[in-house]
Design an enzyme around this catalytic site. Structure first.
Site, PDB file in Angstrom:
ATOM      1  N   SER A 212       0.907  -1.312   0.153  1.00 53.55           N
ATOM      2  CA  SER A 212       0.027  -0.112  -0.069  1.00 53.55           C
ATOM      3  C   SER A 212       0.895   1.275   0.088  1.00 53.55           C
ATOM      4  O   SER A 212       1.629   1.580  -0.938  1.00 53.55           O
ATOM      5  CB  SER A 212      -0.912  -0.059   1.218  1.00 53.55           C
ATOM      6  OG  SER A 212      -2.007   0.823   1.013  1.00 53.55           O
ATOM      7  N   ASP A 456      -9.851  -3.590  -5.463  1.00 54.51           N
ATOM      8  CA  ASP A 456      -9.025  -3.197  -4.158  1.00 54.51           C
ATOM      9  C   ASP A 456      -9.837  -1.733  -3.842  1.00 54.51           C
ATOM     10  O   ASP A 456      -9.937  -0.857  -4.463  1.00 54.51           O
ATOM     11  CB  ASP A 456      -7.468  -2.832  -4.509  1.00 54.51           C
ATOM     12  CG  ASP A 456      -6.837  -2.452  -3.156  1.00 54.51           C
ATOM     13  OD1 ASP A 456      -7.410  -1.724  -2.357  1.00 54.51           O
ATOM     14  OD2 ASP A 456      -5.634  -2.952  -2.931  1.00 54.51           O
ATOM     15  N   HIS A 485      -8.119  -5.500  -0.115  1.00 51.39           N
ATOM     16  CA  HIS A 485      -6.537  -4.705   0.116  1.00 51.39           C
ATOM     17  C   HIS A 485      -4.973  -5.563   0.436  1.00 51.39           C
ATOM     18  O   HIS A 485      -5.085  -5.987   1.601  1.00 51.39           O
ATOM     19  CB  HIS A 485      -6.720  -3.554   0.956  1.00 51.39           C
ATOM     20  CG  HIS A 485      -5.480  -2.597   0.708  1.00 51.39           C
ATOM     21  ND1 HIS A 485      -5.220  -1.909  -0.354  1.00 51.39           N
ATOM     22  CD2 HIS A 485      -4.865  -1.775   1.801  1.00 51.39           C
ATOM     23  CE1 HIS A 485      -4.023  -1.001  -0.209  1.00 51.39           C
ATOM     24  NE2 HIS A 485      -4.119  -1.027   1.084  1.00 51.39           N
TER      25      HIS A 485
END
Length: 538
Positions: A212, A456, A485
């Protein structure tokens, strides 16, 4: 850290310290290697720490433009390979956030990474500057009282007056509590710290696994120090051209694309949850709950008032992982009874607290029971999040601009109620960035593997494609047809591709698309959680 030695990681010359001189911006360490010792005790409810994990602390410049000025601490950790003869180097990790602690990631990953990877690397964790045990920042925030303002949800009528007041008050509080640190809590400086870690450990190159926000940090590092990178894995990718406000604005569509997975899950189990027999019926139930809670929030003794925005945030956090769908559906079921005059079972509120491990605000995101320690302020994760967001790049300050975009967002993407376009404390931040964002480029060796889910809710597929384009010939990308995610660890072909790449250097020759794993494959190959669960909005 109390039980380990502190080691300076070298002092660069004035020429080497110049902002914007990529490979020479951080000098090689010229001091003794870190002296490893015991880590501080694990916080209550924290990870089960591997007894092999050791910790140390480095000293790095607060401001790399003034390398002989004030220094700050960077806490690092390691688990050495059990097969020194097979060792390739170090594998550094970042869990995202921004603001997530990575100090105990070696312990977590030592359990889930395959043996062929563990044999090749010493696993290295660290708390990024401003986070956890690395000279932490604080804004003195009341996380419980301000729960639905930490991520900026508008009022039920779309008004942003409370958000404007919160942004101004929070920016001033951050300056009051951590103003001497804030301008230097940036992604570029964290990348420079990573290079100090590499140098202090005596390694010519580092390998890296970032999730991320950690993908952006990794992309910045490989762009600043291309010759010092070995094998780089970026899971659930941030588009470097969108940092940061435009990246947040992608959430509107990303969440709208992901929500149907949850609606279908609940509809297929209507006999259990009684939310509706079709996805459309479940969506109508959800919309009725939001409207009811917007009109009349529920009391939540010991926690924040439970209004529609609290439900929106909890639901969106629950979209990060399919494994949280049963808990979210059960919670919706409880709320359906509660808005009809019953009360919410406090037990389910306590269970929802575990979503904080994937939540956007803090460790106690739902029930409001986030706690600090003697070393770490209670609001550290949020304060570090704001510091990076607001110091990486300048944000627009016009209240009218935000109000217009929130109103438009609410019309097109009602499920997020205008939050992704709303105003953050960065719009009132007391300082301007000390340098422009690092330009992410494809200059350097072909050694980056990008992994991305199609649905996502935090870093959408379009964002990953943006990073893929920026890295050009340096990267290959594997797209997996699944929601959530975090890609690696859920049983898809991406798991084997990542393991092979880290163990052997075999990067796919072209971009690939993987179907979702079958239930049998997922059960056989999955860890049930991503290798690095998300710790923040990104």
């Amino acid at each position: 850290m109390a039980t380990v030695a502190i080691v300076a990681a070298g002092v660069p010359t004035s020429a080497e310290a110049r902002i914007g001189t990529p490979e020479s911006a951080v000098a090689e360490a010229r001091e003794a290697a870190p002296i490893w010792g015991e880590c501080l005790p694990v916080e209550s409810g924290g990870v089960s720490r591997d007894p092999r994990q050791q910790c140390a602390t480095l000293q790095v410049p607060l401001d790399y433009r003034a390398p002989r000025g004030r220094s700050i601490e960077i806490a690092i950790s390691r688990i050495g390979t059990a097969r020194p003869g097979a060792r390739r180097g170090i594998l550094l990790f970042n869990p995202g956030g921004p603001g997530g602690s990575g100090l105990d990631l070696p312990s977590r990953l030592a359990v889930v990474l395959p043996r062929e990877v563990l044999d090749r690397y010493d696993l290295i964790g660290f708390d990024p500057r401003g986070v956890g045990h690395s000279t932490p920042v604080t804004c003195g925030l009341d996380l419980m009282r301000q729960f639905t303002l930490l991520v900026p949800y508008p009022g039920p009528d779309g008004g942003i007056g409370r958000n404007v007041a919160f942004a101004r008050d929070t920016a001033a509080a951050c300056a009051e509590h951590s103003g001497d640190l804030l301008p230097f809590i940036t992604t570029a400086n964290t990348a420079r710290d990573m290079d100090r870690i590499r140098a202090a450990l005596g390694e010519p190159k580092l390998s890296y696994f970032g999730l991320s926000y950690g993908t952006y940090l990794g992309a910045v590092y490989v762009s600043m120090f291309p010759g010092r990178t070995d094998r780089i894995v970026l899971d659930s990718a941030v588009d470097p051209d969108l940092v940061w406000r435009d990246m947040w604005r992608t959430w509107s569509q990303a969440i709208a694309v992901r929500l149907p997975d949850l609606l279908a899950f609940a509809a297929e189990r209507d006999a259990v949850y009684h939310l509706g027999a079709t996805p459309d019926e479940v969506r109508r139930t959800y919309d009725r709950l939001l409207a009811a809670l917007d009109r009349r929030p529920l009391p939540n003794p010991g926690g924040p008032v439970f209004d529609g925005n609290a439900l929106r945030e909890i639901t969106q956090v629950g979209l990060y992982l399919d494994g949280d769908f049963p808990l979210i559906a059960e919670f919706w079921q409880e709320l359906t009874a509660a808005v009809s005059g019953s009360t919410v079972d406090p037990a389910i509120l306590r269970r929802l607290d575990r979503l904080g491990s994937a939540g956007r605000a803090d460790d106690g995101a739902v029930g409001g029971n986030g706690t600090g320690t003697a070393q770490i302020p209670v609001d550290n994760r949020v304060a570090a999040l704001y510091a990076v967001l607001c110091d990486d790049v300048a944000w627009p300050r016009s209240v009218a601009l935000h109000a217009r975009q929130v109103a438009a967002d609410r019309q097109v993407w009602p499920v997020t109620a205008g939050m992704p376009s709303n105003l953050w404390p960065c719009a009132a931040w007391p300082t301007r960035p000390v340098e422009p964002p690092v330009t992410v480029t494809g200059h350097g060796p072909r050694n980056v593997l990008i992994l991305q889910n199609t649905r996502d809710p935090a870093t959408p597929l379009a964002s990953a494609r943006g990073l893929r384009a920026a890295l050009g010939q340096r990267a290959a990308m594997i797209t997996v047809d699944q929601g959530g995610h975090g890609v690696v660890g859920l049983g898809s072909c991406a798991d084997e591709a990542m393991s092979s790449f880290l163990a052997t250097g075999a990067l796919p020759g072209r971009d690939r698309f993987c179907p979702a794993p079958s239930p049998a494959d997922a059960a056989a190959r999955s860890t049930a959680l991503p290798y690095i669960p998300s710790v923040g909005p990104l």
